[in-house]
Design a protein around this motif. Structure first.
Motif, PDB file in Angstrom:
ATOM      1  N   LYS A 141       0.820  -1.218   0.000  1.00 38.68           N
ATOM      2  CA  LYS A 141       0.000   0.000   0.000  1.00 38.68           C
ATOM      3  C   LYS A 141       0.855   1.270   0.000  1.00 38.68           C
ATOM      4  N   GLY A 142       2.117   1.120   0.355  1.00 38.22           N
ATOM      5  CA  GLY A 142       2.968   2.299   0.493  1.00 38.22           C
ATOM      6  C   GLY A 142       2.667   3.066   1.767  1.00 38.22           C
ATOM      7  N   LEU A 143       2.185   2.343   2.791  1.00 41.27           N
ATOM      8  CA  LEU A 143       1.816   2.971   4.058  1.00 41.27           C
ATOM      9  C   LEU A 143       2.850   2.677   5.131  1.00 41.27           C
ATOM     10  N   MET A 160      -7.852  -6.467  10.016  1.00 41.90           N
ATOM     11  CA  MET A 160      -6.952  -5.319   9.977  1.00 41.90           C
ATOM     12  C   MET A 160      -6.726  -4.855   8.538  1.00 41.90           C
ATOM     13  N   CYS A 161      -6.449  -5.809   7.667  1.00 40.78           N
ATOM     14  CA  CYS A 161      -6.143  -5.448   6.280  1.00 40.78           C
ATOM     15  C   CYS A 161      -7.397  -4.996   5.536  1.00 40.78           C
ATOM     16  N   GLU A 162      -8.554  -5.565   5.860  1.00 40.90           N
ATOM     17  CA  GLU A 162      -9.813  -5.072   5.288  1.00 40.90           C
ATOM     18  C   GLU A 162     -10.028  -3.615   5.706  1.00 40.90           C
ATOM     19  N   TYR A 163      -9.779  -3.310   6.960  1.00 43.01           N
ATOM     20  CA  TYR A 163      -9.927  -1.942   7.466  1.00 43.01           C
ATOM     21  C   TYR A 163      -8.978  -0.994   6.729  1.00 43.01           C
ATOM     22  N   LEU A 164      -7.734  -1.406   6.585  1.00 45.34           N
ATOM     23  CA  LEU A 164      -6.755  -0.568   5.893  1.00 45.34           C
ATOM     24  C   LEU A 164      -7.123  -0.363   4.431  1.00 45.34           C
ATOM     25  N   GLU A 165      -7.701  -1.390   3.811  1.00 43.97           N
ATOM     26  CA  GLU A 165      -8.145  -1.263   2.422  1.00 43.97           C
ATOM     27  C   GLU A 165      -9.268  -0.239   2.308  1.00 43.97           C
ATOM     28  N   GLU A 166     -10.177  -0.255   3.284  1.00 43.54           N
ATOM     29  CA  GLU A 166     -11.275   0.715   3.247  1.00 43.54           C
ATOM     30  C   GLU A 166     -10.767   2.135   3.446  1.00 43.54           C
ATOM     31  N   LYS A 167      -9.796   2.296   4.316  1.00 38.86           N
ATOM     32  CA  LYS A 167      -9.245   3.618   4.585  1.00 38.86           C
ATOM     33  C   LYS A 167      -8.328   4.104   3.467  1.00 38.86           C
ATOM     34  N   HIS A 168      -7.656   3.169   2.813  1.00 44.58           N
ATOM     35  CA  HIS A 168      -6.682   3.510   1.756  1.00 44.58           C
ATOM     36  C   HIS A 168      -6.934   2.569   0.567  1.00 44.58           C
ATOM     37  N   PRO A 169      -7.942   2.861  -0.250  1.00 48.62           N
ATOM     38  CA  PRO A 169      -8.399   1.907  -1.262  1.00 48.62           C
ATOM     39  C   PRO A 169      -7.464   1.685  -2.449  1.00 48.62           C
ATOM     40  N   GLY A 204     -10.226  -5.885  -3.646  1.00 51.97           N
ATOM     41  CA  GLY A 204     -11.080  -5.885  -4.826  1.00 51.97           C
ATOM     42  C   GLY A 204     -11.650  -4.513  -5.088  1.00 51.97           C
ATOM     43  N   ALA A 205     -11.884  -4.202  -6.360  1.00 56.52           N
ATOM     44  CA  ALA A 205     -12.385  -2.882  -6.746  1.00 56.52           C
ATOM     45  C   ALA A 205     -13.906  -2.807  -6.703  1.00 56.52           C
ATOM     46  N   THR A 206     -14.569  -3.939  -6.829  1.00 59.56           N
ATOM     47  CA  THR A 206     -16.035  -3.982  -6.855  1.00 59.56           C
ATOM     48  C   THR A 206     -16.524  -4.997  -5.824  1.00 59.56           C
ATOM     49  N   ALA A 207     -17.823  -4.968  -5.556  1.00 55.58           N
ATOM     50  CA  ALA A 207     -18.392  -5.943  -4.623  1.00 55.58           C
ATOM     51  C   ALA A 207     -18.142  -7.367  -5.110  1.00 55.58           C
ATOM     52  N   GLU A 208     -18.217  -7.552  -6.432  1.00 56.67           N
ATOM     53  CA  GLU A 208     -18.008  -8.891  -6.993  1.00 56.67           C
ATOM     54  C   GLU A 208     -16.546  -9.336  -6.823  1.00 56.67           C
ATOM     55  N   GLU A 209     -15.602  -8.431  -7.114  1.00 54.78           N
ATOM     56  CA  GLU A 209     -14.178  -8.765  -6.956  1.00 54.78           C
ATOM     57  C   GLU A 209     -13.847  -9.064  -5.496  1.00 54.78           C
ATOM     58  N   ARG A 210     -14.418  -8.272  -4.589  1.00 52.50           N
ATOM     59  CA  ARG A 210     -14.156  -8.495  -3.176  1.00 52.50           C
ATOM     60  C   ARG A 210     -14.732  -9.825  -2.716  1.00 52.50           C
ATOM     61  N   ALA A 211     -15.903 -10.181  -3.224  1.00 50.40           N
ATOM     62  CA  ALA A 211     -16.513 -11.456  -2.862  1.00 50.40           C
ATOM     63  C   ALA A 211     -15.645 -12.632  -3.320  1.00 50.40           C
ATOM     64  N   VAL A 212     -15.121 -12.543  -4.537  1.00 54.47           N
ATOM     65  CA  VAL A 212     -14.247 -13.601  -5.047  1.00 54.47           C
ATOM     66  C   VAL A 212     -12.976 -13.687  -4.201  1.00 54.47           C
ATOM     67  N   ARG A 227      -3.506 -10.128  -4.430  1.00 56.48           N
ATOM     68  CA  ARG A 227      -4.549  -9.796  -3.482  1.00 56.48           C
ATOM     69  C   ARG A 227      -4.104 -10.253  -2.080  1.00 56.48           C
ATOM     70  N   PHE A 228      -4.866  -9.842  -1.088  1.00 57.74           N
ATOM     71  CA  PHE A 228      -4.505 -10.161   0.294  1.00 57.74           C
ATOM     72  C   PHE A 228      -4.270 -11.654   0.492  1.00 57.74           C
ATOM     73  N   VAL A 229      -5.047 -12.493  -0.163  1.00 56.94           N
ATOM     74  CA  VAL A 229      -4.877 -13.933  -0.022  1.00 56.94           C
ATOM     75  C   VAL A 229      -3.479 -14.377  -0.447  1.00 56.94           C
ATOM     76  N   ASP A 230      -2.892 -13.714  -1.441  1.00 56.15           N
ATOM     77  CA  ASP A 230      -1.534 -14.067  -1.866  1.00 56.15           C
ATOM     78  C   ASP A 230      -0.526 -13.803  -0.756  1.00 56.15           C
TER      79      ASP A 230
END
Length: 208
Positions: free
Chosen positions: A13-15, A60-69, A75-83, A153-156
């Motif tokens: 993320k560069g954070l 934690m990482c979901e939270y950081l993704e929401e704060k710093h997308p 994922g960029a969309t609801a579908e990508e995030r679900a996958v 993605r985070f899973v990787d």
């Protein structure tokens, strides 16, 4: 390896966040001072400015993704995030948890015997279950650069940090898994892989 997952996510993320060292090997995370902040006792934990403590790595990482997308790591969309979350659950439930418990109940038993309920007799079976699912995953990722497709993605990060840790503590990478090994090399070559290693990893002889 779990704190490393978050450090790798932050690096991608560069954070940069202020950090506080907690002595896991010395059991500081199981003592009263830490447990008051994080009753689960696990590492890592993210303490917010208002005192809220987020203690699960994925959360934690979901939270950081929401704060710093950006860049997108879930994922960029609801579908990508679900996958992505589907793959996250598959990897955690079928591979990483079995590998970690296989370590805790065997090679790591002396470290964990007074901290967790350990089942030494279960270690071989847990390791076998993880390897069985890694074999399945090897086929499922054929033709992909990463687990969810052609972008990390985070899973990787979750699976990479687990395999990189476990390969040196009794659960080596199976060279027959050609797709997994090629994926691992791609992950290992990312700057965040080196950046996320704790400075003391060579001293403790564990990649985390």
């Amino acid at each position: 390896p779990n704190p490393r997952v978050v450090r790798m996510f932050l690096a991608e993320k560069g954070l940069s966040l202020p950090t506080e060292e907690v002595d896991l090997l010395g059991g500081e995370n199981r003592q009263e001072g830490y447990l008051k902040r994080n009753p689960g006792g696990q590492l890592p934990a993210l303490e917010l400015d208002d005192g809220t403590v987020i203690a699960e790595t994925a959360v934690m990482c979901e939270y950081l993704e929401e704060k710093h997308p950006t860049p997108i790591l879930i994922g960029a969309t609801a579908e990508e995030r679900a996958v992505a979350r589907t793959w996250q659950r598959r990897v955690e439930l079928n591979i990483t948890e079995h590998m970690y418990n296989g370590f805790r109940y065997a090679e790591g038993y002396e470290l964990f015997k007074n901290r967790l309920y350990c089942i030494p007799a279960a270690a071989p079976g847990l390791k076998e279950k993880a390897q069985d699912w890694l074999g399945k995953l090897d086929g499922l990722i054929a033709g992909r650069d990463f687990i969810c497709g052609n972008a990390p993605r985070f899973v990787d990060f979750t699976l990479y940090c687990c395999l990189d840790f476990c390969k040196d503590v009794g659960q080596p990478l199976n060279p027959a898994l050609k797709n997994i090994n090629a994926w691992f090399q791609r992950m290992d070559a990312r700057p965040s892989a080196k950046q996320s290693l704790h400075p003391a990893w060579e001293q403790v002889k564990m990649r985390g």
